[in-house]
Design an enzyme around this catalytic site. Structure first.
Site, PDB file in Angstrom:
ATOM      1  N   ALA A  64     -78.781  15.771 -22.221  1.00  0.00           N
ATOM      2  CA  ALA A  64     -79.624  16.374 -23.243  1.00  0.00           C
ATOM      3  C   ALA A  64     -80.314  17.583 -22.610  1.00  0.00           C
ATOM      4  O   ALA A  64     -80.393  17.683 -21.379  1.00  0.00           O
ATOM      5  CB  ALA A  64     -80.648  15.356 -23.715  1.00  0.00           C
ATOM      6  N   GLY A 109     -76.912  12.395 -21.486  1.00  0.00           N
ATOM      7  CA  GLY A 109     -76.219  12.537 -22.764  1.00  0.00           C
ATOM      8  C   GLY A 109     -74.733  12.864 -22.608  1.00  0.00           C
ATOM      9  O   GLY A 109     -73.940  12.610 -23.519  1.00  0.00           O
ATOM     10  N   GLU A 112     -73.129   9.609 -22.084  1.00  0.00           N
ATOM     11  CA  GLU A 112     -73.260   8.910 -23.373  1.00  0.00           C
ATOM     12  C   GLU A 112     -72.250   9.440 -24.394  1.00  0.00           C
ATOM     13  O   GLU A 112     -71.681   8.678 -25.172  1.00  0.00           O
ATOM     14  CB  GLU A 112     -74.703   9.056 -23.881  1.00  0.00           C
ATOM     15  CG  GLU A 112     -75.674   8.263 -23.006  1.00  0.00           C
ATOM     16  CD  GLU A 112     -77.134   8.616 -23.239  1.00  0.00           C
ATOM     17  OE1 GLU A 112     -77.461   9.825 -23.299  1.00  0.00           O
ATOM     18  OE2 GLU A 112     -77.953   7.698 -23.365  1.00  0.00           O
ATOM     19  N   GLU A 132     -81.883   9.497 -16.332  1.00  0.00           N
ATOM     20  CA  GLU A 132     -83.097   9.631 -17.165  1.00  0.00           C
ATOM     21  C   GLU A 132     -84.352   9.045 -16.538  1.00  0.00           C
ATOM     22  O   GLU A 132     -85.439   9.602 -16.693  1.00  0.00           O
ATOM     23  CB  GLU A 132     -82.863   8.988 -18.538  1.00  0.00           C
ATOM     24  CG  GLU A 132     -81.941   9.775 -19.460  1.00  0.00           C
ATOM     25  CD  GLU A 132     -80.483   9.399 -19.298  1.00  0.00           C
ATOM     26  OE1 GLU A 132     -80.124   8.761 -18.285  1.00  0.00           O
ATOM     27  OE2 GLU A 132     -79.685   9.761 -20.178  1.00  0.00           O
TER      28      GLU A 132
END
Ligand code: CAA
Length: 258
Positions: A64, A109, A112, A132
């Site tokens: 992200a 992300g 993911e 994270e």
């Protein structure tokens, strides 16, 4: 679309995340383009298989967008998390097989996104991780849920709690990826796999995807009931009629797929 390239080769569509200034990090603008690309391929009856990759030699997706996330409040973070998750769930549940071609960093992300795909192939320079907790947050686009379903739960916890990256050979060893290729061979390998899948009856492939995914959410008996349903529904398709006729009579001309 500014941040995503969408290309088609026969019945295979390739989605390439292209945000080179931030190693293909997923800002809201990138997510918007990804959503548009996913909706486009999902609605395209001539796309039988999809590849998702990152632009450039270095990164699949580096996560992200930390610069964008930094100043979000709780409500905005919930919105951002829900938006990323919505798109990744669309990828996971779309009626087409999706292959992640992981060409470098697949962090946060990025990992993911790869995990929302059906099959993961990696280049030998790929690096995976959920960093994270080092940023003071949990994974936010499905990492706590999918990693623990793909690899053994203790390994998933070690990766997430430790926030330590793993290389492609380790990812292969724990079953996070199906195969590892020299960097320059990755896209050919992904395309070969996609075209091989695309040769089969698309409705049967989609039905298999639904049966596997939905079946994994419930008991064995529920899963078997889903399979009986999907299996029998295939008998309403021309792919089944002609597929079996063709197998039994090789002189018949093979028909186009439905
Ligand atoms: N968000 C925003 N920008 C990013 C980024 C990210 N996730 N990853 C890299 N960038 C930017 C860098 O800030 C840098 O920008 P500038 O050139 O303007 O300084 C540029 O991309 C190149 O990155 P580096 O100079 O850091 O490249 P490197 O080769 O030295 O390191 C890296 C590469 C190890 C991937 C490093 O960039 C890195 O650690 N990135 C962050 C990875 C990360 O923590 N991802 C998880 C994000 S949180 C998340 O994803 C939450 C969620 O689940 C939804």
């Amino acid at each position: 679309m500014e941040y995503v390239l969408l290309e088609k080769d026969g019945n295979v569509s390739t989605i390439t995340i292209n945000n080179p200034k931030a190693l293909n990090a997923l800002s809201t603008a990138v997510l918007k383009d990804l959503e548009e690309a996913v909706n486009t391929v999902a609605a395209d009856d001539d796309t039988y298989a999809v590849i998702i990759t990152g632009a450039g030699p270095k990164s699949f997706v580096a996560g992200a967008d930390i610069a964008e996330m930094k100043d979000k409040n709780q409500e905005e973070a919930a919105e951002y998390g829900a938006y990323g998750n919505k798109i990744f769930r669309q990828i996971e549940t779309m009626d087409k097989p999706v292959i992640a071609a992981i060409n470098g960093f697949a962090l946060g992300g990025g990992n993911e996104l790869a995990m929302s795909c059906d099959i993961r192939l990696a280049a030998d320079n790929a690096v995976f991780g959920q960093p994270e907790v080092g940023l003071g947050i949990t994974p936010g686009f499905g990492g706590t849920q999918r990693l623990a379903r793909i690899v053994p739960v203790g390994i998933a916890k070690e990766i997430i709690y430790g926030g330590r990256n793993i290389k492609a050979d380790k990812a292969l060893q724990i079953g996070l990826v199906n195969a590892v290729y020299p960097q320059e061979e990755l896209m050919n390998a992904a395309m070969k796999l996609a075209k091989g899948i695309a040769k089969n009856a698309p409705k049967a492939v989609a039905a298999s995807k639904r049966a596997i995914n939905k079946g994994l959410e419930g008991t064995m008996d529920e899963g078997i009931a889903i399979e009986v349903d999907e299996f029998s529904n295939c008998f309403n398709t021309e792919d089944q009629t002609y597929g079996m006729e063709y197998f039994l009579d090789k002189n018949k001309e093979k028909p186009a797929k439905q």
